[in-house]
Design an enzyme around this catalytic site. Structure first.
Site, PDB file in Angstrom:
ATOM      1  N   ASP A 140       0.751  -1.168  -0.030  1.00 44.77           N
ATOM      2  CA  ASP A 140      -0.053   0.006   0.136  1.00 44.77           C
ATOM      3  C   ASP A 140       0.880   1.325  -0.070  1.00 44.77           C
ATOM      4  O   ASP A 140       0.613   2.091  -0.763  1.00 44.77           O
ATOM      5  CB  ASP A 140      -0.955   0.239   1.153  1.00 44.77           C
ATOM      6  N   VAL A 168      -5.055   2.431  -0.671  1.00 44.18           N
ATOM      7  CA  VAL A 168      -4.833   1.644  -2.060  1.00 44.18           C
ATOM      8  C   VAL A 168      -5.467   0.328  -2.020  1.00 44.18           C
ATOM      9  O   VAL A 168      -6.277  -0.191  -2.948  1.00 44.18           O
ATOM     10  CB  VAL A 168      -3.266   1.651  -2.194  1.00 44.18           C
ATOM     11  N   ASP A 169      -4.999  -0.391  -0.944  1.00 42.13           N
ATOM     12  CA  ASP A 169      -5.772  -1.725  -0.865  1.00 42.13           C
ATOM     13  C   ASP A 169      -7.232  -1.529  -0.645  1.00 42.13           C
ATOM     14  O   ASP A 169      -7.976  -2.513  -1.311  1.00 42.13           O
ATOM     15  CB  ASP A 169      -5.399  -2.546   0.611  1.00 42.13           C
ATOM     16  N   ALA A 170      -7.680  -0.754  -0.002  1.00 41.39           N
ATOM     17  CA  ALA A 170      -9.317  -0.607  -0.108  1.00 41.39           C
ATOM     18  C   ALA A 170      -9.962  -0.175  -1.369  1.00 41.39           C
ATOM     19  O   ALA A 170     -11.010  -0.715  -1.620  1.00 41.39           O
ATOM     20  CB  ALA A 170      -9.467   0.609   1.072  1.00 41.39           C
ATOM     21  N   ALA A 173      -9.633  -3.320  -3.603  1.00 43.10           N
ATOM     22  CA  ALA A 173     -10.821  -4.251  -3.082  1.00 43.10           C
ATOM     23  C   ALA A 173     -12.125  -3.856  -3.625  1.00 43.10           C
ATOM     24  O   ALA A 173     -12.970  -4.547  -4.103  1.00 43.10           O
ATOM     25  CB  ALA A 173     -10.826  -4.048  -1.591  1.00 43.10           C
TER      26      ALA A 173
END
Length: 396
Positions: A140, A168-170, A173
């Site tokens: 991230d 960034v992960d969120a 997703a």
């Protein structure tokens, strides 16, 4: 009945982006089978913030509710045979292996499509399926730095500022979640499965649609100033400001109105757009000096009466106690068999006829191995043999 009831998702992902996307599918009623190594997924052993939990750490707990766990060794031929049986009855396969790993394991799209032509196959990567950065770690913070977003806030002479979330992960997703839903809709209409690829670099880049268009189309450079302005492409004053007892946020108020409230005569005849851009540092500094003299509530009441956009700066304890958060039911509480009473963020969407729900918390390693193997037609002798050979595992 929930909106995705009857769909089966195989979640072969790790860390955050993939598991978070799969969890959202589970919240909408999909049967999500978490296919993890016999020792458990990586996130089980990496407790963010040191919150270890009882048998399941908080990091894993937060990303894996509404899933069943099948613990199986996919590096073995027997393990891959088990997965092939499961793929035959699945609707979605989701993975975020490093590029090339899925093919080496025999679980790439072409291999699984040969088993189930209607499968929706989602591959999440850091930088793309191929290209010069394909093998780089998709972490991230690294992607935040590369995306340009860190240089859209803060002072010019300060280090770049990272978001306080795994942003960034969120967003990756959420992008994968959207991709699954769109591909399933296409399949409902045509019967055709397909490959959906999502990468973290593109996800965080496209999230900045407005900012990057200001740069690429408008030709406005990304320049930070001497004050900690909250966004380089929004006029001043804009940001978080210290008050006598805390902080507040203030978003580009009309300068004349702001000047009247603050008692700052120099603001009264300024143009919002002209001065707001070209005197950004001066406006920020003068506003900050006034706001530091009185409590947050004083300023928020004054701004609200004048129609100025302002708000509090919360910590997590404040957020949990906010009346709108409580009204919305933003957080949900349920009982987990090993972790006790759990309160966590709930669902970001509402459905009048098919509401999301929590049917189970995050599973223990291999908690549902026998259950899943039975569903795909293995008898007791076959299941017992897999356990004996160490191909699959279950919770002790």
């Amino acid at each position: 009945m929930s909106v995705l009831s009857g769909y089966r998702v195989l979640d072969c992902s790790i860390a955050m982006a993939g598991p978070f996307a799969a969890q959202r599918l589970g919240d909408l009623g999909a049967d999500v089978v978490k296919v993890e190594p016999v020792t458990g997924e990586w996130q089980r052993h990496a407790a963010a913030g040191g919150a270890a939990g009882n048998r399941i750490n908080v990091s894993f707990l937060s990303l894996n509710r509404n899933k069943r766990s099948l613990a199986v060794d996919l590096k073995s031929a027997d393990g891959r045979a088990v997965l092939a049986r499961l793929v035959a009855s699945a609707d979605v396969f989701l993975q975020n292996y490093r590029p090339g790993v899925a093919r080496r394991l025999g679980v790439d799209y072409e291999s699984l499509r040969a088993i189930n032509p209607s499968i929706v196959y989602v591959s999440i990567s850091g930088y793309g399926e191929d290209g010069p950065y394909a093998q780089r770690p998709g972490q991230d913070l690294l992607l935040q730095g590369m995306s340009g977003a860190m240089l859209s806030t803060g002072r010019r002479d300060e280090a770049p500022r990272a978001a306080g979330q795994y942003i960034v992960d969120a967003v990756t997703a959420s992008t994968a979640f959207e991709g699954v839903l769109a591909a399933l809709l296409h399949r409902e209409r045509t019967g055709e499965g397909q490959l959906v690829t999502v990468n973290m670099l593109d996800a965080i880049t496209t999230l900045q649609m407005q900012e990057l268009s200001v740069h690429t189309v408008g030709g406005v450079p990304q320049e930070r100033g001497d004050e900690p302005h909250a966004h380089v492409y929004i006029r001043a004053p804009y940001g978080a400001f210290k008050t006598a007892d805390g902080y507040l946020t203030l978003a580009f108020p009309p300068l004349r109105t702001l000047g009247e409230i603050l008692g700052e005569d120099s603001f009264l005849d300024l143009s919002d757009e002209e001065a707001g851009w070209h005197q950004r540092d001066e406006l920020f500094a003068r506003t900050a000096a006034h706001l530091a003299t009185k409590p947050t509530r004083h300023w928020l009441d004054a701004f609200a009466a004048a129609g100025i956009w302002a708000g509090p700066v919360y910590g997590y304890a404040d957020l949990l106690d906010d009346p709108q958060i409580r009204h919305n039911g933003t957080f949900v509480t349920y009982d987990h068999p090993t972790e006790g009473r759990v309160t966590v963020p709930g669902f970001p969407y509402r459905f009048s006829a098919t509401p999301p729900r929590i049917d189970r918390g995050a599973p223990l390693v291999g908690e549902h191995t026998r259950e899943v193997l039975t569903e795909i037609g293995l008898d007791e002798a076959e299941i017992g043999a897999l356990f004996d050979r160490g191909v699959v595992a279950e919770t002790a």
